[in-house]
Structure formats: C-alpha cells, structure tokens
Motif scaffolding. Structure first.
Motif, PDB file in Angstrom:
ATOM      1  N   GLN A 176     -22.222  -7.574 -35.883  1.00  0.00           N
ATOM      2  CA  GLN A 176     -20.937  -7.431 -35.296  1.00  0.00           C
ATOM      3  C   GLN A 176     -19.342  -7.439 -36.038  1.00  0.00           C
ATOM      4  O   GLN A 176     -18.591  -7.014 -35.979  1.00  0.00           O
ATOM      5  N   ARG A 199     -14.503 -12.080 -36.312  1.00  0.00           N
ATOM      6  CA  ARG A 199     -15.702 -11.586 -37.178  1.00  0.00           C
ATOM      7  C   ARG A 199     -15.694 -11.937 -38.699  1.00  0.00           C
ATOM      8  O   ARG A 199     -16.459 -11.665 -39.021  1.00  0.00           O
ATOM      9  N   THR A 205     -10.775 -16.744 -23.798  1.00  0.00           N
ATOM     10  CA  THR A 205     -11.378 -15.803 -23.856  1.00  0.00           C
ATOM     11  C   THR A 205     -12.370 -15.798 -22.388  1.00  0.00           C
ATOM     12  O   THR A 205     -13.538 -17.531 -22.501  1.00  0.00           O
ATOM     13  N   GLY A 247     -17.626 -13.297 -32.937  1.00  0.00           N
ATOM     14  CA  GLY A 247     -17.246 -13.495 -34.145  1.00  0.00           C
ATOM     15  C   GLY A 247     -17.007 -15.603 -33.677  1.00  0.00           C
ATOM     16  O   GLY A 247     -16.830 -15.937 -35.273  1.00  0.00           O
ATOM     17  N   SER A 248     -16.661 -16.009 -32.672  1.00  0.00           N
ATOM     18  CA  SER A 248     -16.525 -17.480 -32.468  1.00  0.00           C
ATOM     19  C   SER A 248     -17.546 -18.513 -33.146  1.00  0.00           C
ATOM     20  O   SER A 248     -17.870 -19.482 -32.444  1.00  0.00           O
ATOM     21  N   SER A 287     -12.628 -20.888 -29.752  1.00  0.00           N
ATOM     22  CA  SER A 287     -11.747 -19.575 -29.412  1.00  0.00           C
ATOM     23  C   SER A 287     -10.384 -19.261 -30.016  1.00  0.00           C
ATOM     24  O   SER A 287      -9.985 -20.049 -29.791  1.00  0.00           O
ATOM     25  N   LYS A 288     -10.228 -18.028 -30.760  1.00  0.00           N
ATOM     26  CA  LYS A 288      -9.033 -17.860 -31.541  1.00  0.00           C
ATOM     27  C   LYS A 288      -8.076 -18.161 -30.853  1.00  0.00           C
ATOM     28  O   LYS A 288      -6.609 -18.753 -30.275  1.00  0.00           O
ATOM     29  N   SER A 289      -8.235 -16.602 -29.247  1.00  0.00           N
ATOM     30  CA  SER A 289      -7.125 -17.032 -27.897  1.00  0.00           C
ATOM     31  C   SER A 289      -7.389 -17.996 -27.040  1.00  0.00           C
ATOM     32  O   SER A 289      -6.099 -18.199 -26.777  1.00  0.00           O
ATOM     33  N   GLU A 334     -18.222  -4.347 -34.977  1.00  0.00           N
ATOM     34  CA  GLU A 334     -16.598  -4.213 -34.009  1.00  0.00           C
ATOM     35  C   GLU A 334     -15.134  -3.158 -35.858  1.00  0.00           C
ATOM     36  O   GLU A 334     -14.771  -3.009 -34.569  1.00  0.00           O
TER      37      GLU A 334
END
Ligand code: PA5
Length: 429
Positions: free
Chosen positions: A280, A204, A146, A81-82, A141-143, A284
């Motif tokens: 996606q 996403r 990754t 989703g990124s 990157s949200k987290s 997902e």
C-alpha cells in the motif's frame, strides 16, 4: 540494522542508466529533506521521529494496558493506512496460533455484509461459562468519513449499546484528526476516548502514530522499542542515506528499463502482512500519472508453487524484493526416523531455518537465471527494534523513489475518484 543488497539487480543495468537514475534519487532525497518537493506539507512522519513524543507513547501504553487487562476481543476498525501498518507489525511479532492477550480482529476494511454479520454474531455469542464477552473497539479514520469504516462502526456501536448499555462508551476508542469530520462530532456527543492523527501525516505513513501504536500495544508488543528502532533508522539515514539512494536509483532505473511489477517476497509467513503494508505504501504513492512499478506480495515457499512458474518463465517485466531475516526464528529440526520410510533422513538434524535458507538461495539462483533482478533486504532478527527500523526504511525509500519519478508521493487522487463514483451511485448528496 538493515542490509540492503542491490548487487544482483544492479547487474541487469548499464552504468549509464544507473548513474542517470542515481542523480534523480539524489534530487529526490534533497527535496524530501528540504521540504521543497510536491506534497511537502505531508512530511510529519519524519518530524515525529526527529522529536519523539514520549508522553504520547506512554498514554497509548496506558490505554493498551487497560484493554489488555479487560478485553477478550479487541476490534481494529479501519481501512488502508488506518489498519495495514498495525496488522503488519502484529502479524510479524505474534504467534501464529493462540494469543496471550485479547484476540485481535479487524473490521471496517471491507464492504462485506457477511463478514460483519459473522463478526457481530461472534462477539454476541456468550463465553463457555455463559458470560458476555468483553469487547473493545478502536475505530481509526483520519477523515472520519470513510464509508467501509463508518458503516462497520455504526453497526458495531449498536451492538455495543445492546451488550454493555452505558458502559459501551468506555469500550470505544477513536483515532482521528484533531478536529472536524463526522467522527469528531460523535466523539463530542458521546464522550468516547480519543487519540489524534497528526494533520501532516497521511494514512499510509501513520503506523508510528496512535493509528498503529494502540493496536500494536494491545497485542502485547513493546511500542517504545518499535518506535525507537525507527528513530535509530531515522538518525542513521539522516547521516548517511547511501542504501536508500542506491535502492531508489535502482528502482528508478528498472522502471525506466521496463520493469512494471515488483514482487515483495518473504520466506516466513508472518511477514506477509508486512508485505501488504509495503504494497500500500508504495502502490498508493507511486502509481500515478501512468507511472510506477506495481507492488505485489508473495509468501515463499508457499507461493513458489503458485506464482513460481510465472516468475521463472513468464513475461519478463518483473523484479523481486526479498525480505530476509538472518537469525533462526526457532530451533525446530528434522527428526530422524528409523527405516527412513519417507526418505527424508538425509535432512535429519538440520534446522527448518537452514532448509528454508537453502530454499531462498535456490530461488535466488533460479530467478536470477530467469532474468529477474533481485534486491535483498535483510534484518538480523525479527524483533520490535528491527521492524521499527524497517518501517522507516520503506517510508524513506518511498519518498525518495517517488520523488525520483517526478511524482507527488503523498496524495491519492485515484482513490478519491472511486469514492466519488461510488457515492454518486449510492445516491449520496
Ligand atoms: O493511505 C491513505 O491515505 C489511505 O489508505 C487511507 O488510510 C484510507 O483510505 C483510510 O482513510 P481514513 O483514515 O480517512 O478512513
């Protein structure tokens, strides 16, 4: 705006099956609107269209303008989703060959050493006049952790330091969560520019946040028109979501009657990445608890020469969704050749759009005869406004359809499983 025609697919279903599924879709929409379904803390992708943040759109545009003025190459570093949303819009609205702005390249979306090495060599290679290439990097990157993205970022940061010394900092823009995570620690330490991914928007569903908007704007695409195309779709479906409900009900009923694969097919190659984003988004979201229709992507007529045989006569577990653009993309016509040595003069004067349309109509006829339920999703023309609308259309469809299956659309526990296993094998503590 968007025409959703389910008539062909609907003819494969009994009234009883469809009506039962329609009730489930109605409940799904209600859960979404009242925020009472599982995962309702992830509905920020609706809120950001309900209350557009023009100041943020403006600041994304300003950074993009700076990059467009100064960059030869712009690297979009992210996975899933990124990056898929940005790639979908950029590919849909850009030329196949050459670019008026910086060249857009992707990184951090695979674990390939070969790919990264070649990218590093490419950006390090001087220009024809011997000068250093001007490269900008957007790590998304949200987290912030990754592995694919983090490893590419580590490698590219070193290259930037080598090429630009202290100036490397201003060439790196990070898009991540408001706080927490390793990427935020690096931003604080190094002083990189930053855009925030709202906490209540999952990867996403994030294409209309700076995740997608910055790369899209760097590609020279009008993000305000794109965003407001989605806003218009949001307002339309808040008033009347009949199209979404019919389509969600239809998918629910086809799922119940044993359809396990949905082929998202476009008839123009620039829309294939849009199919990748839809793949996606739905995949997902719906592929959990032993349920879901496996979304796959095809570019016709190219893939009619690879998948066409299976779709026509293979196992009857398929449905198809055609993404159609009504207006011609261009006015190219077939030329007349004296002597007609290749026997194509019967097409002389006809536009490629017209011929392609006949290819689609022929495909519809054949696949319908081959018992494939087909849904037609049509936009009038390929432009920012309609792509924005299409983005929201599929986001809403995903939410409603997946709720109709009784599943949380907004988590991805299976993806976490692969990461855990990989980290264990890599010896991460
Ligand atoms: O949709 C999702 O949530 C995922 O595809 C993520 O976008 C993907 O895994 C990348 O995650 P992150 O942005 O945290 O690096």
């Amino acid at each position: 705006m968007i025409n959703c025609d389910i008539r062909i697919a609907r003819s494969f279903l009994s009234d009883e099956t469809y009506i039962r599924s329609r009730t489930r879709a109605d409940i799904g929409l209600e859960q979404l609107k009242t925020k009472t379904g599982p995962g309702s803390e992830w509905l920020g992708w609706r809120d950001l269209l309900a209350k557009p943040n023009d100041a943020e759109l403006q600041s994304v545009e300003e950074v993009a303008k700076d990059i467009r003025t100064n960059a030869d190459i712009f690297i979009v570093c992210g996975i899933g989703g990124s990056y898929l949303g940005a790639k979908a819009v950029i590919d849909a609205l850009s030329s196949h060959f050459g670019s008026k702005g910086p060249e857009i390249v992707y990184a951090g979306h695979n674990m390939s050493g070969k790919y990264l090495k070649e990218l590093v060599e490419y950006i390090k290679a001087p220009k024809a006049d011997g000068s250093v290439k001007s490269v900008y990097l957007n790590v998304i990157s949200k987290s912030g952790s990754t592995l694919e993205t983090a490893l590419a970022f580590r490698t590219l940061r070193s290259v930037f330091n080598e090429l630009y010394g202290e100036d490397a900092t201003e060439r790196i823009i990070c898009t991540t969560s408001k706080e927490g995570g390793i990427l935020n620690a690096l931003i604080d330490q190094k002083g990189y520019r930053k855009f925030v991914i709202p906490g209540d928007v999952g990867g996403r569903f994030s294409v209309l946040t700076p995740v997608g908007l910055l790369p899209i704007a760097v590609a020279g695409i009008d993000i305000k028109t794109l965003f407001y195309g989605a806003v218009e779709a949001y307002n339309t479906y808040e008033d009347d979501a009949e199209d979404i409900l019919e389509y969600a009900a239809l998918r629910n009923a086809l799922h119940e009657t044993g359809k396990t694969i949905d082929v998202f097919a476009c008839f123009e190659p620039e829309l294939k990445s849009l199919g990748g984003w839809i793949q996606q988004l739905l995949g997902e979201s719906e592929g959990k608890e032993g349920q879901g229709i496996f979304p796959t992507v095809a570019s016709y007529s190219t893939d009619l020469h690879s998948l066409g045989q299976f779709i026509q006569q293979g196992q009857r577990s398929l449905m198809e969704t055609f993404i159609i653009v009504e207006k011609p993309f261009c006015d190219l016509t077939v030329t007349e050749i004296p002597g007609d040595d290749d026997k194509l003069n019967y097409l002389a004067g006809r536009s490629f759009h017209d011929i392609n349309t006949k290819a689609r109509e022929g495909t519809t006829e054949a696949h319908q005869d081959g018992n494939v339920p087909i849904v037609n999703i049509t936009i009038e023309a390929l432009n920012e406004q309609n792509i924005g609308a299409l983005i929201y259309f599929f986001e809403l469809l995903t939410g409603v359809f997946v709720y109709s299956l009784g599943i949380n659309p907004f988590n991805q526990p299976g993806v976490e499983d692969y990461k855990k296993a990989m980290y264990r094998l890599l010896g991460k503590e």
